[in-house]
Scaffold this active site. Structure first.
Site, PDB file in Angstrom:
ATOM      1  N   CYS A  45       0.812  -1.225   0.000  1.00  0.00           N
ATOM      2  CA  CYS A  45       0.000   0.000   0.000  1.00  0.00           C
ATOM      3  C   CYS A  45       0.844   1.274   0.000  1.00  0.00           C
ATOM      4  O   CYS A  45       0.363   2.339  -0.385  1.00  0.00           O
ATOM      5  CB  CYS A  45      -0.955   0.001   1.191  1.00  0.00           C
ATOM      6  SG  CYS A  45      -2.084  -1.400   1.178  1.00  0.00           S
ATOM      7  N   HIS A  50      -3.263   7.294   2.250  1.00  0.00           N
ATOM      8  CA  HIS A  50      -3.657   5.986   1.724  1.00  0.00           C
ATOM      9  C   HIS A  50      -5.077   5.691   2.185  1.00  0.00           C
ATOM     10  O   HIS A  50      -5.425   5.936   3.341  1.00  0.00           O
ATOM     11  CB  HIS A  50      -2.692   4.913   2.237  1.00  0.00           C
ATOM     12  CG  HIS A  50      -3.151   3.521   1.949  1.00  0.00           C
ATOM     13  ND1 HIS A  50      -3.598   3.132   0.713  1.00  0.00           N
ATOM     14  CD2 HIS A  50      -3.252   2.429   2.749  1.00  0.00           C
ATOM     15  CE1 HIS A  50      -3.948   1.858   0.758  1.00  0.00           C
ATOM     16  NE2 HIS A  50      -3.752   1.404   1.987  1.00  0.00           N
ATOM     17  N   ASN A  89      -9.986  -0.082  -0.562  1.00  0.00           N
ATOM     18  CA  ASN A  89      -8.520  -0.028  -0.474  1.00  0.00           C
ATOM     19  C   ASN A  89      -7.949  -0.593  -1.770  1.00  0.00           C
ATOM     20  O   ASN A  89      -8.031  -1.798  -2.007  1.00  0.00           O
ATOM     21  CB  ASN A  89      -8.061  -0.838   0.740  1.00  0.00           C
ATOM     22  CG  ASN A  89      -6.548  -0.805   0.925  1.00  0.00           C
ATOM     23  OD1 ASN A  89      -5.815  -0.338   0.054  1.00  0.00           O
ATOM     24  ND2 ASN A  89      -6.087  -1.290   2.065  1.00  0.00           N
TER      25      ASN A  89
HETATM   26  N1  ACO Z   1     -18.784  -8.529   8.183  1.00  0.00           N
HETATM   27  C1  ACO Z   1     -19.358  -8.834   9.372  1.00  0.00           C
HETATM   28  N2  ACO Z   1     -18.652  -9.196  10.450  1.00  0.00           N
HETATM   29  C2  ACO Z   1     -17.316  -9.265  10.319  1.00  0.00           C
HETATM   30  C3  ACO Z   1     -16.645  -8.969   9.115  1.00  0.00           C
HETATM   31  C4  ACO Z   1     -17.448  -8.593   8.012  1.00  0.00           C
HETATM   32  N3  ACO Z   1     -16.921  -8.278   6.822  1.00  0.00           N
HETATM   33  N4  ACO Z   1     -15.323  -9.115   9.299  1.00  0.00           N
HETATM   34  C5  ACO Z   1     -15.141  -9.487  10.567  1.00  0.00           C
HETATM   35  N5  ACO Z   1     -16.344  -9.590  11.182  1.00  0.00           N
HETATM   36  C6  ACO Z   1     -16.606  -9.993  12.556  1.00  0.00           C
HETATM   37  C7  ACO Z   1     -15.530 -10.880  13.105  1.00  0.00           C
HETATM   38  O1  ACO Z   1     -15.715 -12.218  12.693  1.00  0.00           O
HETATM   39  C8  ACO Z   1     -15.742 -10.701  14.591  1.00  0.00           C
HETATM   40  O2  ACO Z   1     -16.830 -11.497  14.980  1.00  0.00           O
HETATM   41  P1  ACO Z   1     -16.800 -12.253  16.397  1.00  0.00           P
HETATM   42  O3  ACO Z   1     -16.684 -11.155  17.430  1.00  0.00           O
HETATM   43  O4  ACO Z   1     -18.094 -12.975  16.411  1.00  0.00           O
HETATM   44  O5  ACO Z   1     -15.587 -13.133  16.346  1.00  0.00           O
HETATM   45  C9  ACO Z   1     -16.152  -9.242  14.691  1.00  0.00           C
HETATM   46  O6  ACO Z   1     -16.585  -8.851  13.390  1.00  0.00           O
HETATM   47  C10 ACO Z   1     -15.016  -8.348  15.157  1.00  0.00           C
HETATM   48  O7  ACO Z   1     -13.849  -8.705  14.428  1.00  0.00           O
HETATM   49  P2  ACO Z   1     -12.530  -7.882  14.555  1.00  0.00           P
HETATM   50  O8  ACO Z   1     -11.489  -8.379  13.586  1.00  0.00           O
HETATM   51  O9  ACO Z   1     -12.139  -7.761  15.998  1.00  0.00           O
HETATM   52  O10 ACO Z   1     -13.120  -6.538  14.043  1.00  0.00           O
HETATM   53  P3  ACO Z   1     -12.542  -5.096  14.199  1.00  0.00           P
HETATM   54  O11 ACO Z   1     -13.493  -4.282  14.943  1.00  0.00           O
HETATM   55  O12 ACO Z   1     -11.123  -5.090  14.593  1.00  0.00           O
HETATM   56  O13 ACO Z   1     -12.632  -4.634  12.683  1.00  0.00           O
HETATM   57  C11 ACO Z   1     -11.194  -4.344  10.808  1.00  0.00           C
HETATM   58  C12 ACO Z   1     -11.928  -5.335  11.676  1.00  0.00           C
HETATM   59  C13 ACO Z   1     -12.217  -3.424  10.192  1.00  0.00           C
HETATM   60  C14 ACO Z   1     -10.451  -5.057   9.712  1.00  0.00           C
HETATM   61  C15 ACO Z   1     -10.242  -3.531  11.723  1.00  0.00           C
HETATM   62  O14 ACO Z   1      -9.432  -4.386  12.462  1.00  0.00           O
HETATM   63  C16 ACO Z   1      -9.419  -2.610  10.962  1.00  0.00           C
HETATM   64  O15 ACO Z   1      -9.901  -1.612  10.504  1.00  0.00           O
HETATM   65  N6  ACO Z   1      -8.106  -2.895  10.831  1.00  0.00           N
HETATM   66  C17 ACO Z   1      -7.241  -2.134  10.027  1.00  0.00           C
HETATM   67  C18 ACO Z   1      -6.893  -2.957   8.907  1.00  0.00           C
HETATM   68  C19 ACO Z   1      -7.063  -2.317   7.566  1.00  0.00           C
HETATM   69  O16 ACO Z   1      -7.657  -1.306   7.342  1.00  0.00           O
HETATM   70  N7  ACO Z   1      -6.453  -2.998   6.639  1.00  0.00           N
HETATM   71  C20 ACO Z   1      -6.430  -2.571   5.302  1.00  0.00           C
HETATM   72  C21 ACO Z   1      -5.150  -3.027   4.728  1.00  0.00           C
HETATM   73  S1  ACO Z   1      -3.826  -2.423   5.672  1.00  0.00           S
HETATM   74  C22 ACO Z   1      -3.433  -0.981   5.123  1.00  0.00           C
HETATM   75  O17 ACO Z   1      -3.653  -0.723   3.979  1.00  0.00           O
HETATM   76  C23 ACO Z   1      -2.874  -0.044   6.099  1.00  0.00           C
END
Ligand code: ACO
Length: 325
Positions: free
Chosen positions: A115, A252, A282
């Site tokens: 990225c 980004h 993204n």
């Molecule tokens: N739809 C519905 N539920 C979902 C989804 C989805 N697409 N994805 C995950 N869940 C569920 C999980 O299974 C989990 O369920 P559970 O509690 O029953 O186990 C729940 O949601 C919470 O999961 P977490 O992974 O803890 O969710 P979080 O609140 O951390 O959100 C996310 C996940 C959005 C990916 C977050 O961690 C985040 O924003 N991380 C940053 C990563 C990012 O943006 N990456 C992009 C690439 S990296 C970069 O470019 C910098």
């Protein structure tokens, strides 16, 4: 004494025609429009058609940037493509772009910093312009990132999209007393100890396959805001500017919560932050030039504006570049 600078001559972008909304995704994977919008701020993404490759997206963005600059491929002597999803393991997507633009001259290569790729590519092109190897560089971020997704993994497949953006940099000699223009300062960072927080489980040397994206989402989130703000401050410090001098922050586009968190930590008013993650998702290395193209086309970014580009991604890699437009 004159100063050699890489100035921006033009920008352009390309998005595949096929738009997939969150509601459409929710028909095939256990997710919802509400969850995706609330967690990452994405509403829809573009997905490349079958047979449409990264170099095709890159060429379309390149042609748009050339038109924007009033230039032709004859005027270009360096092509840098930032991509994690090249058409082939080799040759570089950049040489395919060179061929498709009908060029036999100059040199072309890819940069792989996921990225952060576009910021790495801009900084590398700037160095080649300043060291005299190139006069005009076509810098492209292009991805068919959705080809790396496991469409049954709801934790990753909702986050990404395809697209390409391009910028043309040109060598300029600023006369004594002439105000700063072009790329003013950049900072690049990486720390490979974080490699397994965001990676693809395939490659020519390990599995012989392309593999799929894996991500420890909360871990990436935990590192993102701090790393982004540190590198923005490092870039500002080199140039003697402060956050208050910035006209535009073009980060980004991974996640609206990361963008908002970084903007708030820097003390930037939201109206100075360019956000396109809602409509592009993204797009990895393409996200910064896609966002730039939108903000130039709608008249927000104008000549003379001070613009901070920033990105962070797998590796981890991260970086920033300060440009006087
Ligand atoms: N739809 C519905 N539920 C979902 C989804 C989805 N697409 N994805 C995950 N869940 C569920 C999980 O299974 C989990 O369920 P559970 O509690 O029953 O186990 C729940 O949601 C919470 O999961 P977490 O992974 O803890 O969710 P979080 O609140 O951390 O959100 C996310 C996940 C959005 C990916 C977050 O961690 C985040 O924003 N991380 C940053 C990563 C990012 O943006 N990456 C992009 C690439 S990296 C970069 O470019 C910098």
């Amino acid at each position: 004494m004159s100063r050699v600078r890489s100035i921006v001559r033009g920008v352009g972008s390309y998005l595949p025609k096929n738009v997939v909304t969150n509601a459409e995704l929710a028909k095939t994977v256990d997710t919802s429009d509400e969850w995706i919008q609330q967690r990452v701020g994405i509403k829809e993404r573009h997905i490349a058609a079958e047979g449409e490759f990264t170099s095709d997206l890159a060429v379309a963005a390149a042609r748009a940037a050339l038109e924007n600059a009033g230039l032709t491929p004859d005027d270009i002597d360096l092509i840098v493509v930032a991509t994690t999803t090249p058409d082939y393991t080799f040759p570089a997507a950049a040489t395919l772009v060179q061929m498709k633009l009908g060029m036999h001259h100059g040199f072309a290569f890819d940069i792989q910093a996921v990225c952060s790729g576009f910021v790495y590519a801009v900084t590398t092109a700037d160095s080649h312009i300043k060291n005299g190897l190139a006069k005009r560089a076509l810098v492209i971020g292009a991805e068919t990132f959705t080809r790396l997704l496991d469409w049954t993994d709801r934790t990753t497949c909702v986050l990404f999209g395809d697209g390409a953006g391009a910028m043309i940099l040109e060598r300029a000699e600023l006369a004594e007393g002439e105000p700063e223009r072009g790329i003013i300062a950049s900072a690049l960072r990486s720390d490979g100890h974080h490699w397994d927080k965001l990676y693809v489980d395939g490659g020519p040397s390990s599995t012989g396959t392309a593999g799929h994206v894996h991500m420890q989402g909360p871990e990436v989130f935990r590192h993102a805001v701090g790393k982004i703000t540190d590198v923005v401050y490092a870039t500002l410090e080199q140039s003697g500017h402060t956050v208050a001098d910035l006209d535009w922050f073009v980060p980004h586009q991974a996640n609206k919560r990361i963008i908002d968190g970084a903007g708030a930590k820097l003390g930037l008013p939201p109206e100075k932050v360019v956000t396109t993650v809602d409509i592009h998702a993204n797009t990895s290395a393409a996200s910064v030039p896609l966002a730039l193209s939108v903000a130039v086309a709608d008249g927000r970014i104008k000549q003379g504006d001070l613009v901070m580009l920033e990105a962070m991604g797998g590796g981890f890699t991260w970086g920033a570049s300060l440009i006087r437009w």
